[in-house]
Structure formats: C-alpha cells, structure tokens
Design a protein around this motif. Sequence first.
Motif, short mmCIF file in Angstrom:
data_model
loop_
_atom_site.label_atom_id
_atom_site.label_comp_id
_atom_site.label_asym_id
_atom_site.label_seq_id
_atom_site.Cartn_x
_atom_site.Cartn_y
_atom_site.Cartn_z
N LYS A 189 -10.03 0.34 16.00
CA LYS A 189 -10.28 -0.36 14.75
C LYS A 189 -9.98 0.55 13.56
N GLY A 190 -9.43 -0.05 12.54
CA GLY A 190 -9.30 0.63 11.26
C GLY A 190 -10.14 -0.12 10.24
N GLN A 191 -11.13 0.54 9.68
CA GLN A 191 -12.06 -0.12 8.76
C GLN A 191 -12.02 0.56 7.40
N PHE A 192 -11.78 -0.24 6.37
CA PHE A 192 -11.79 0.25 4.99
C PHE A 192 -12.92 -0.46 4.24
N THR A 193 -13.97 0.27 3.89
CA THR A 193 -15.13 -0.30 3.21
C THR A 193 -15.37 0.44 1.90
N ASN A 194 -15.57 -0.31 0.83
CA ASN A 194 -15.76 0.29 -0.49
C ASN A 194 -14.62 1.26 -0.82
N TYR A 195 -13.42 0.81 -0.53
CA TYR A 195 -12.23 1.64 -0.73
C TYR A 195 -11.73 1.46 -2.15
N ASN A 196 -11.65 2.57 -2.88
CA ASN A 196 -11.15 2.55 -4.26
C ASN A 196 -11.97 1.64 -5.17
N ASP A 197 -13.26 1.62 -4.97
CA ASP A 197 -14.15 0.82 -5.80
C ASP A 197 -14.26 1.45 -7.19
N GLN A 198 -14.15 0.63 -8.23
CA GLN A 198 -14.28 1.07 -9.61
C GLN A 198 -13.29 2.20 -9.97
N VAL A 199 -12.06 2.01 -9.53
CA VAL A 199 -11.00 2.96 -9.85
C VAL A 199 -10.21 2.44 -11.05
N ASN A 200 -9.75 3.34 -11.88
CA ASN A 200 -9.04 2.92 -13.08
C ASN A 200 -7.60 2.51 -12.79
N VAL A 201 -6.81 3.39 -12.19
CA VAL A 201 -5.41 3.09 -11.94
C VAL A 201 -5.07 3.38 -10.47
N PRO A 202 -5.37 2.43 -9.56
CA PRO A 202 -5.02 2.66 -8.16
C PRO A 202 -3.56 2.36 -7.88
N ASN A 203 -2.95 3.19 -7.02
CA ASN A 203 -1.60 2.94 -6.52
C ASN A 203 -1.63 3.20 -5.02
N LEU A 204 -1.68 2.13 -4.23
CA LEU A 204 -1.93 2.24 -2.80
C LEU A 204 -0.77 1.63 -2.03
N GLN A 205 -0.32 2.35 -1.00
CA GLN A 205 0.84 1.88 -0.24
C GLN A 205 0.56 1.97 1.26
N PHE A 206 0.79 0.87 1.93
CA PHE A 206 0.69 0.81 3.38
C PHE A 206 2.07 0.43 3.90
N THR A 212 1.51 -6.57 -3.19
CA THR A 212 2.77 -6.99 -2.61
C THR A 212 2.70 -6.86 -1.09
N PHE A 213 2.99 -7.96 -0.40
CA PHE A 213 3.02 -7.97 1.05
C PHE A 213 4.45 -8.29 1.49
N ASN A 214 5.19 -7.29 1.97
CA ASN A 214 6.56 -7.47 2.43
C ASN A 214 6.64 -7.33 3.94
N ASN A 215 7.26 -8.32 4.60
CA ASN A 215 7.43 -8.27 6.06
C ASN A 215 6.10 -8.00 6.76
N GLU A 272 -1.53 -10.56 -9.76
CA GLU A 272 -0.17 -10.90 -9.35
C GLU A 272 0.01 -10.51 -7.89
N ASN A 273 0.20 -11.51 -7.04
CA ASN A 273 0.32 -11.28 -5.61
C ASN A 273 1.64 -11.85 -5.11
N THR A 274 2.36 -11.05 -4.34
CA THR A 274 3.66 -11.47 -3.82
C THR A 274 3.68 -11.32 -2.31
N PHE A 275 3.97 -12.42 -1.61
CA PHE A 275 4.09 -12.41 -0.15
C PHE A 275 5.54 -12.75 0.20
N LYS A 276 6.28 -11.78 0.72
CA LYS A 276 7.68 -12.00 1.08
C LYS A 276 7.85 -11.85 2.59
N THR A 277 8.48 -12.87 3.18
CA THR A 277 8.70 -12.91 4.63
C THR A 277 7.44 -12.48 5.37
N TYR A 278 6.31 -13.03 4.92
CA TYR A 278 5.01 -12.73 5.55
C TYR A 278 4.91 -13.57 6.82
#
Length: 609
Positions: free
Chosen positions: A172-189, A244-247, A270-276
């Motif tokens: 399992k991969g669990q992300f809880t309270n991840y980046n809570d109250q952050v000013n400028v998050p830039n997250l990439q998976f 953004t959710f790509n592939n 703004e949410n973008t789902f491409k070839t999801y």
Amino acid sequence: MQVGAAADDFPAGANPFTPKGYVMRYWRKQISNDLPKPEFLFKKASPLSAAQYAAFSKLADQNSLSTQLPDFCSKANLLCFPDLAASLEKHSGNVNFASYMDKNFTNYGTNRVGGADAFRSYSENDNVIVDTFRRYSRDSTGHDDKFTAYASDSNVVDQSFNTYGTTATGGKGQFTNYNDQVNVPNLQFTSYSDSSNGRDQSFTQYTNDANAGDEKFSSYGKNGNGAANEFTSYGKDSNVIGSTFNNYGESGNGANDTFTSYGTNTNVPENTFKTYGSQGNAATETFKNYRDQSNVGDDGFESYGKGSNAAKVGFVNYGQSFNEGTDKFSGYGKDSSGAAVDFKIYGVNNTFKEYSKQGTTFSRYINSSSAVEASLVGSGKKVNKWVVEPGKFFRESMLKSGSIMPMPDIRDKMPERSFLPRVIVSKLPFSTSKLGELKKIFHAVDDSSSMTKMLTDSVKECERAPSAGETKRCVASIEDMIDFATTVLGRNVAVRTTENTRGSNGNIMLGKVKGINGGKVTKSVSCHQSLFPYLLYYCHSVPKVRVYEADLLDPKSGSEINRGVAICHLDTSSWSSGHGAFVSLGSGPGKIEVCHWIFENDLTWAVAD
C-alpha cells in the motif's frame, strides 16, 4: 501610511558605496520632497557589501553567476532551491523518516519484500522544499509506504515521484495530510505504480488549504492489474489548484478509482484528464462530490476511457459550482465496448463532443446555477458558496469613522527576499526568449520543477500586455521602482503601506479616515510582489482610483492598533464576472466600486500631501 526614517545621512560607520547607500543617494536625487524615507522599503535593499557587490557584478559580466549560485543566494538573500543531495539508496530495513528534508531517494526500496517505510512530519514547516523519489519501491512485494503530515505548513514545495512502485506486487502507498496548508505546491507523479499488481494507493487530505499550485499524474498506474486508487478530500478548500492526469490507468485491468470530495469548495480549480483509463479493461471509476460548491473552475476530459472494455464510470454531485465553470468532454468513452457512464446531479455549462452515447445516462442534469442552489436547499443540504475571506473586499461607504468591519489576513506569505542592485539586474536575462539562460543561472534543470514554473510564470506575467487603461512595469530594484513611479506621478510622491499586520483575521473599527489628494480621484502606482528568486514587484497604475489612510482601532477598547492604507477602484467594468470581489459583495463588472487594503510588504505610490 507614509512609513519612514527621518535621517537623510548614512548611519555612523555605514559604507555609502554599498547597494543600499546608492539607493539612498538615488532617492534624494529623484524625489523632490523632504518627507521621511520609507524605512520598510529600504529594508528590502540588497544586503550585499561593497566588495560582494563588485565580485558578483563581475561574475554577472562573465555569465558565471551559476557557478557560485549557493554563495550568491546566501549573501544576496535570494530564494533559491538547494541542489539535490546524494541518493539514499544505501538505507535498508524498515525506516521511520522523521524530520528529513531536501533528500534524493533513488533506487530506494527496490526489490523489497514486506515491511513498511513511514514518512511522518517529513520536510514540514519550511520555506523551500525539494524532494525527489525516483525508482522508489520498484519491484517490491507486499511493501507499504506511508506519508503522513508530509511537507505541511510549508511555502514552496517541489516534489517528484518517478517510477514509484513500478512493477510492485501488493502493498500500500498511503498519503495522509500531504502538503496541507502549503503556499505553492508543485507535485509530480510519473510512471507511478505502472505495471503493478494489486497495489493500493490512497490520497487522503491531499493538498488541502493549499494556494496556487500544480499537480501532475502522468502514466499513473499504467498497465496495472487490480489496482485501487482512492482520492479523498483532495485539494479541498484550496485556491487556484491545477491537476493534470495524463495516461492515468492506461491499459490497466480491473482498476478501481474513487474521487470523493475532490476539489470541494475550491476557488478556480483546473483539472485535466487526458486518455485517462484508455484501453483499460473492467475498470470502475467513481466521482463523488467532485468540484462541489466551488467557484468557477475548468475541467477537461479528453479521450477518457477511450477504447476501454466494460468500464463503469459514475459522476455523482459533479461540478455544482455556484459561479459557472466549464467542463469539456472530448472523445469520452469513444470506441469503448460495454461501457456504462452515469451522470447524476451533474452541474452546469458542459460540452460533450464525440462521447459514447451508448451506455451513457444523465439523471437530474442541472442547467442553471440557480437550479443548483435550489436543489441543494430543497434537499436540506447546506448551501456553502465559495467564501471569499471576510473583509478582503469592501465598499467605499465603509471608509468612515466608526465603521466596524472584518480585516482579512494581510500578512505577507511570500518567502523573504531582497532586491538586487540595479547594475546586477541589468546583466541578468529577463524575457521568454532567454528563459534558457535564466534557468541555467538558477539551476532549474527540470522543466517541470517549481523553479522553472516560478521563472516562466513571472516572466510571462511581466511581458503580458497591459489591460485597458493600465500602465505597468515589473521592477527588481528600488531604483527601477522609483523611476516608474516618478514617470507616472511626477517627483513629488510618497510611498504608503499598511503599518503592521495587527487586526488581521478579526474585526477592526475605523478611526480618523483621510482621503489622499483631498479624497479626489487620483493617480497611484500600486506594487505587488511576484514569486521569483530575487525580489520582483509588479507595479501598475490604473485609472479612476481613490486612496485612503485610516486609523485602525480595537473595536472593544477603542485603542489604535494599526494605520491602514486602502485603495478604491471606481471603474470595475473590465473585471471578470467571477472576480472574488463580486462573489463577496454581489453585483458585477462596472456596477460597483471595490476597495481593498494594501497588504504587508505591498505598497502604493501617490502624490505627497
């Protein structure tokens, strides 16, 4: 308020040849009055010594500042990201990562069997955070990863998860309270859980109460088997978040994705789902309370579920924005087989192109924003329109002695930085055509990093054509700010800002109120900070404004706690109908005037009284 220090001479022992010394001389030369100098502004002058100034100026001449970037950033008080540390691939066994920061995880947990790694209070409560997880838990079996309170209460967060959990089995991969109250998050998976088998991923309270960030999921769960992904309270109560959710889930088998309270009560999501879910088999996708009770927002679904087999997609309470957003479905479920798509209580202002009409049903499709509100009231559900912070905008009629009103949080939430000397600024590239050079200087090696985004966004905003009636300029030195202000207003000017932050997030009572220029319509130059490595202000002058100074009192004791500066925009005809001022005050563009306080470390120039 005109905030200043009366002395015209340099403090005893001060070197007049420092950048700050030059600015003081330049001020006396360009400003025609003898009013006290604005102390708060001069505190932002470059802290470089005369020797440091000369050395870094020479490096700028030689295009070599990048070779001394850490030293330059430290001595000049700039916002720079640390270069990645060495990989942590040597760790073994179960590890509890607490109080870690700015680390590089490469090949960590590869081929692990069982066990768990826990990231608790990781990179928390800091200014700039850069973490990279590359090839993490790859080929693992039954291995769990837990991220709890990760990078919370931080300012600028840049995190990348590349080939995370790829070809893993179970776990399992669990992300809880991840980046809570952050000013400028830039997250990439990227390539997250690709080709995994039966691995569960959950995102709970992910980037809640965040401001102005971007999150990208590329090739997430591609070619996975039986993967379950759950997003709960994702981006809730946040401001201008882009996802953004790509592939995502491409060519997966038996995927089960759930989005619950995703983007609820957000502002302009703004949410973008491409070839999801494209080419997937027997997937189940559920969207519950998605972008519910939000303000405006845009979602794009392109080729979502295209070519899939036996997919089940349900939209429940989707996009019930009170100020209409825009949703576009292109090629949705196209060329799929046996797909079932069900829209229940679906929001407004939507476009469907080339979507699979077979198997798609619409129930209780709302066709107006008033109907959205009515349906909620009729169901007994609380109507919670997007709430603009109380007191952020107000009418001019409130600016009178005795008025009691809420004061927003006027604290400066930008990272602390200083101006650069004008001579050094003039030697640095600053244009979209020279972004490559600028990125090299500040070690922005990744095109998707926060530093790259910071540089690109600020340069583009500075190059943007002015709006109707606007005169604008971005300035990175006090000398440039002086030049712009005096060009627009003349040399008999004064700088004003709200004196302190007392009264924020509470009620205030107005004491004496004074209109600048006798309360007449006047010219002014307002300057607002931009997010950039060195201090950069966006300064502009707009027509038809009035500027006020007011004593701010404690409403219970009547004692003075602050002295505020407010500006009232009399012409709002060019403003967007979705502007927060109209959300807060009602009405629309051109129908009312709108006032706001000058926040900490922002300022306005106007004629000297």
